[in-house]
Design a protein around this motif. Structure first.
Motif, PDB file in Angstrom:
ATOM      1  N   VAL A  27       3.120  -3.192  21.537  1.00 56.41           N
ATOM      2  CA  VAL A  27       3.965  -2.443  20.600  1.00 56.41           C
ATOM      3  C   VAL A  27       3.903  -0.955  20.920  1.00 56.41           C
ATOM      4  O   VAL A  27       4.930  -0.264  20.893  1.00 56.41           O
ATOM      5  CB  VAL A  27       3.575  -2.723  19.136  1.00 56.41           C
ATOM      6  N   GLN A  28       2.723  -0.445  21.248  1.00 53.75           N
ATOM      7  CA  GLN A  28       2.588   0.969  21.601  1.00 53.75           C
ATOM      8  C   GLN A  28       3.471   1.310  22.807  1.00 53.75           C
ATOM      9  O   GLN A  28       4.191   2.316  22.789  1.00 53.75           O
ATOM     10  CB  GLN A  28       1.126   1.299  21.912  1.00 53.75           C
ATOM     11  N   ARG A  33       8.692   3.597  24.961  1.00 50.76           N
ATOM     12  CA  ARG A  33       9.994   3.394  25.608  1.00 50.76           C
ATOM     13  C   ARG A  33      11.126   3.735  24.633  1.00 50.76           C
ATOM     14  O   ARG A  33      12.117   4.353  25.006  1.00 50.76           O
ATOM     15  CB  ARG A  33      10.136   1.945  26.096  1.00 50.76           C
ATOM     16  N   TRP A  34      10.974   3.319  23.383  1.00 54.52           N
ATOM     17  CA  TRP A  34      11.986   3.593  22.355  1.00 54.52           C
ATOM     18  C   TRP A  34      12.140   5.096  22.140  1.00 54.52           C
ATOM     19  O   TRP A  34      13.235   5.623  22.062  1.00 54.52           O
ATOM     20  CB  TRP A  34      11.579   2.906  21.055  1.00 54.52           C
ATOM     21  N   ARG A  35      11.031   5.789  22.055  1.00 51.52           N
ATOM     22  CA  ARG A  35      11.021   7.222  21.733  1.00 51.52           C
ATOM     23  C   ARG A  35      11.709   8.064  22.800  1.00 51.52           C
ATOM     24  O   ARG A  35      12.275   9.108  22.518  1.00 51.52           O
ATOM     25  CB  ARG A  35       9.571   7.685  21.538  1.00 51.52           C
ATOM     26  N   LEU A  92      -3.159   0.910  15.330  1.00 52.64           N
ATOM     27  CA  LEU A  92      -2.998   1.695  16.547  1.00 52.64           C
ATOM     28  C   LEU A  92      -1.837   2.656  16.379  1.00 52.64           C
ATOM     29  O   LEU A  92      -0.799   2.300  15.820  1.00 52.64           O
ATOM     30  CB  LEU A  92      -2.728   0.762  17.732  1.00 52.64           C
ATOM     31  N   GLY A  93      -2.030   3.874  16.853  1.00 54.01           N
ATOM     32  CA  GLY A  93      -0.981   4.879  16.863  1.00 54.01           C
ATOM     33  C   GLY A  93      -0.730   5.343  18.282  1.00 54.01           C
ATOM     34  O   GLY A  93      -1.289   4.784  19.233  1.00 54.01           O
ATOM     35  N   PRO A  94       0.064   6.375  18.462  1.00 56.10           N
ATOM     36  CA  PRO A  94       0.384   6.831  19.819  1.00 56.10           C
ATOM     37  C   PRO A  94      -0.830   7.372  20.582  1.00 56.10           C
ATOM     38  O   PRO A  94      -0.833   7.386  21.805  1.00 56.10           O
ATOM     39  CB  PRO A  94       1.433   7.915  19.606  1.00 56.10           C
ATOM     40  N   ASN A  95      -1.862   7.759  19.870  1.00 61.03           N
ATOM     41  CA  ASN A  95      -3.056   8.322  20.517  1.00 61.03           C
ATOM     42  C   ASN A  95      -4.222   7.346  20.578  1.00 61.03           C
ATOM     43  O   ASN A  95      -5.333   7.735  20.912  1.00 61.03           O
ATOM     44  CB  ASN A  95      -3.489   9.601  19.801  1.00 61.03           C
ATOM     45  N   GLY A  96      -3.976   6.083  20.219  1.00 63.51           N
ATOM     46  CA  GLY A  96      -5.039   5.100  20.296  1.00 63.51           C
ATOM     47  C   GLY A  96      -5.381   4.480  18.961  1.00 63.51           C
ATOM     48  O   GLY A  96      -4.628   4.592  17.993  1.00 63.51           O
TER      49      GLY A  96
END
Length: 111
Positions: A27-28, A33-35, A92-96
């Motif tokens: 998902v991350q 890719r979406w962003r 989980l977020g963009p930074n882990g």
């Protein structure tokens, strides 16, 4: 036998935790890719691709808790036989990994 069964059960539960970690990383990557093409991260798992509502082996259900232009938080909640696992939900977020609140701590992320 009394020592072997609990030990085996613990190992099986630990191996299933890898299912949550793998799903969250997928998902991350999809969020990144979406962003690239959108002004914000997606709030909809369906927009990121098929089969993102459950982990690959089906031991965790996934949901996006938050998403905006600067970040996101996706959670893997134990389902079925994994519900009794002491680690609970992973986030989980963009930074882990996210450890705050009731999410799984660093010891649960170890493989």
């Amino acid at each position: 036998a009394t020592i072997t069964v609990p030990s085996y059960t613990g190992l099986v539960g630990k191996s299933r935790r890898g299912d949550a970690m793998a799903a969250l990383v997928l998902v991350q990557l999809a969020q990144e890719r979406w962003r690239v093409s959108n002004p914000r991260y997606s709030r909809d798992l369906g927009a990121l691709g098929p089969n993102f509502t459950v982990s690959p082996d089906g031991y965790y259900s996934l949901r996006i808790v938050a998403a905006d232009a600067t970040g996101f938080l996706v959670v893997a909640q134990p389902a079925g036989v994994q519900q009794s696992d002491h680690c609970g939900s992973y986030a989980l977020g963009p930074n882990g990994p996210e450890y705050s609140g009731s999410y799984a701590g660093p010891e649960c992320w170890k493989r």
